[in-house]
Design an enzyme around this catalytic site. Structure first.
Site, PDB file in Angstrom:
ATOM      1  N   CYS A 195      -1.401  11.783  -4.758  1.00 24.55           N
ATOM      2  CA  CYS A 195      -1.015  10.279  -5.143  1.00 24.55           C
ATOM      3  C   CYS A 195      -2.399  10.103  -5.412  1.00 24.55           C
ATOM      4  CB  CYS A 195      -0.178   9.887  -4.093  1.00 24.55           C
ATOM      5  SG  CYS A 195       1.529  10.548  -4.229  1.00 24.55           S
ATOM      6  N   CYS A 249       1.685   0.346  -1.182  1.00 26.87           N
ATOM      7  CA  CYS A 249       2.880   1.768  -0.899  1.00 26.87           C
ATOM      8  C   CYS A 249       3.882   1.054   0.125  1.00 26.87           C
ATOM      9  CB  CYS A 249       1.455   3.353   0.047  1.00 26.87           C
ATOM     10  SG  CYS A 249       0.684   2.256   1.653  1.00 26.87           S
TER      11      CYS A 249
END
Length: 251
Positions: free
Chosen positions: A207, A232
């Site tokens: 990511c 996140c």
């Protein structure tokens, strides 16, 4: 936020005004004995804070979230930090049942397929372990910096985290990248050499990518998503309903 919590946070801001990094960390450790913890991802700003805690033997615990998808370089700096300061930084891991069910249902790289899948993955690998790590603490020290995200510029150094029911402290909030790197070099602190290759904010390997000259600091995280507010879930006060609903369908 309740008025008493707001007053508490405001008081801390006033009491620590003008304090240096080491002074405010020592102040918190004394004010909340055994209840101050620091979350490290081994980024260079986190290494600055770890250095201040470990070099002066402050009674502040340090933990990390091992998502299982970190870069090899991150594990390397974790090991070097343990060796350099003769410490053992505690790791928290994802709940194995949640993770196994999620991967079985969605696949190992399903976070590329939708924002919801990505948020679900982040919740399992980061948010749920974080809640366990923070339990019983009064203060959560973070390495947040305003440069990392447009939404962080107006954050105060101290704030109340409603979701985790504790105070968050961001000691390096307004440090620049240049100031962080200068401190790292001055004190010969172990750091993640991915920073030398254009990686600014380093998370899970699938990511995170390096950013290009002129790109926003956050461009290297979840680059396939079209959003200027990519987080996140670690630094939001409440879990998004969509995450809870999505996970309920899995487990």
């Amino acid at each position: 936020m309740a008025s008493s919590q707001q007053e508490h946070v405001s008081q801390l801001i006033q009491e620590t005004e003008g304090f240096t990094l080491d002074q405010v960390l020592a102040f918190l450790a004394d004010r909340y004995p055994g209840q101050v913890t620091f979350s490290s991802s081994f980024s260079f700003e986190d290494q600055v804070i770890s250095h201040q805690i470990l070099e002066t033997a402050l009674p502040i615990s340090i933990f990390t979230l091992d998502t299982g998808r970190l870069f090899p370089e991150t594990y390397s700096v974790w090991n070097k930090t343990n060796d350099a300061y003769q410490t053992r930084i505690k790791a928290y891991y994802p709940n194995n049942a949640l993770l196994e069910e999620f991967v079985h249902a969605k696949g190992p790289n399903s976070f590329y397929e939708s924002t919801q899948n990505r948020k679900d993955c982040c919740f399992i690998r980061k948010v749920e372990p974080l809640k366990r790590a923070l339990a019983g603490n009064a203060v959560w020290v973070t390495g947040l910096r305003a440069e990392h995200s447009p939404g962080r510029g107006d954050l105060p150094a101290f704030e109340w985290d409603e979701g985790n029911q504790l105070i968050k402290f961001h000691p390096l909030l307004h440090w620049t990248t240049e100031e962080v790197m200068a401190f790292i070099k001055q004190h010969n602190i172990p750091y993640n050499h991915l920073h030398d290759k254009g990686f600014i904010s380093i998370g899970c390997a699938p990511c995170t990518r390096a950013i290009q000259p002129g790109e926003d600091f956050r461009a290297g995280r979840w680059w396939w998503e079209d959003s200027s507010k990519k987080e996140c879930g670690l630094h939001v006060t409440e879990q998004e309903p969509g995450v809870a609903n999505s996970l309920a369908k899995i487990v």
